[in-house]
Design a protein around this motif. Structure first.
Motif, mmCIF file in Angstrom:
data_model
loop_
_atom_site.group_PDB
_atom_site.id
_atom_site.type_symbol
_atom_site.label_atom_id
_atom_site.label_comp_id
_atom_site.label_asym_id
_atom_site.label_seq_id
_atom_site.Cartn_x
_atom_site.Cartn_y
_atom_site.Cartn_z
ATOM 1 N N VAL A 65 0.867 -1.164 -0.189
ATOM 2 C CA VAL A 65 -0.191 0.000 0.092
ATOM 3 C C VAL A 65 0.826 1.403 0.034
ATOM 4 C CG1 VAL A 65 -1.525 1.451 1.378
ATOM 5 C CG2 VAL A 65 -2.101 -1.126 0.998
ATOM 6 N N LEU A 66 0.515 2.115 -0.756
ATOM 7 C CA LEU A 66 1.268 3.400 -1.141
ATOM 8 C C LEU A 66 1.400 4.082 0.282
ATOM 9 C CD1 LEU A 66 2.947 5.461 -3.030
ATOM 10 C CD2 LEU A 66 0.781 6.307 -3.575
ATOM 11 N N GLN A 67 2.423 4.677 0.732
ATOM 12 C CA GLN A 67 2.602 5.725 1.682
ATOM 13 C C GLN A 67 2.925 6.843 0.969
ATOM 14 O OE1 GLN A 67 2.431 4.586 5.056
ATOM 15 N NE2 GLN A 67 1.860 2.572 3.741
ATOM 16 N N GLU A 68 2.443 8.066 1.673
ATOM 17 C CA GLU A 68 2.480 9.284 0.942
ATOM 18 C C GLU A 68 3.896 9.677 0.688
ATOM 19 O OE1 GLU A 68 0.244 12.499 3.031
ATOM 20 O OE2 GLU A 68 -1.263 11.249 3.455
ATOM 21 N N SER A 69 4.831 9.573 1.426
ATOM 22 C CA SER A 69 6.182 10.007 1.265
ATOM 23 C C SER A 69 6.922 9.065 0.100
ATOM 24 C CB SER A 69 6.813 9.834 2.435
ATOM 25 O OG SER A 69 7.069 8.535 2.974
ATOM 26 N N GLU A 70 6.417 8.152 -0.295
ATOM 27 C CA GLU A 70 6.923 7.246 -1.355
ATOM 28 C C GLU A 70 6.724 7.550 -2.737
ATOM 29 O OE1 GLU A 70 7.189 2.924 1.507
ATOM 30 O OE2 GLU A 70 5.439 3.239 0.150
ATOM 31 N N PRO A 71 7.916 7.351 -3.573
ATOM 32 C CA PRO A 71 7.325 7.614 -5.124
ATOM 33 C C PRO A 71 6.627 6.211 -5.457
ATOM 34 C CG PRO A 71 9.775 6.650 -4.695
ATOM 35 C CD PRO A 71 9.120 6.939 -3.436
ATOM 36 N N SER A 72 5.684 6.539 -6.523
ATOM 37 C CA SER A 72 4.878 5.580 -6.916
ATOM 38 C C SER A 72 4.711 5.460 -8.410
ATOM 39 C CB SER A 72 3.353 5.867 -6.449
ATOM 40 O OG SER A 72 3.098 7.158 -7.064
ATOM 41 N N LEU A 73 3.847 4.243 -8.785
ATOM 42 C CA LEU A 73 3.570 3.936 -10.346
ATOM 43 C C LEU A 73 2.194 3.786 -10.231
ATOM 44 C CD1 LEU A 73 4.586 3.326 -13.117
ATOM 45 C CD2 LEU A 73 4.839 1.013 -12.417
#
Length: 79
Positions: A65-73
């Motif tokens: 699950v995406l954390q706000e501070s992480e880069p994402s795709l």
């Protein structure tokens, strides 16, 4: 080298969907979601190496699950 794959079958791994507090076998999770047996063979499962990441359109495993501070795709699945 890491490998990302999309599969339409599984070997019933244990998983922890984003909405659950405890892990369970994938088969049981799909039953909880009231997905008919025939439809389960049409669900795309996203794997990172050989670890289940998501059942596309149904859930993402908590570890991914995406954390706000992480880069994402962002991937959009259209059928």
């Amino acid at each position: 080298m890491q490998k990302v794959t999309l599969r339409f079958s599984h070997n019933n791994p244990s998983c922890l969907p984003d909405y659950r507090n405890h892990s369970r076998s994938l088969k049981k999770v799909l039953q909880e979601l009231n997905i008919p047996t025939w439809q389960r063979k049409r669900i795309p499962f996203l794997y990172y190496d050989d670890e289940l990441v998501a059942a596309i359109g149904f859930f993402v495993c908590q570890a991914y699950v995406l954390q706000e501070s992480e880069p994402s795709l962002h991937i959009t699945w259209a059928s």
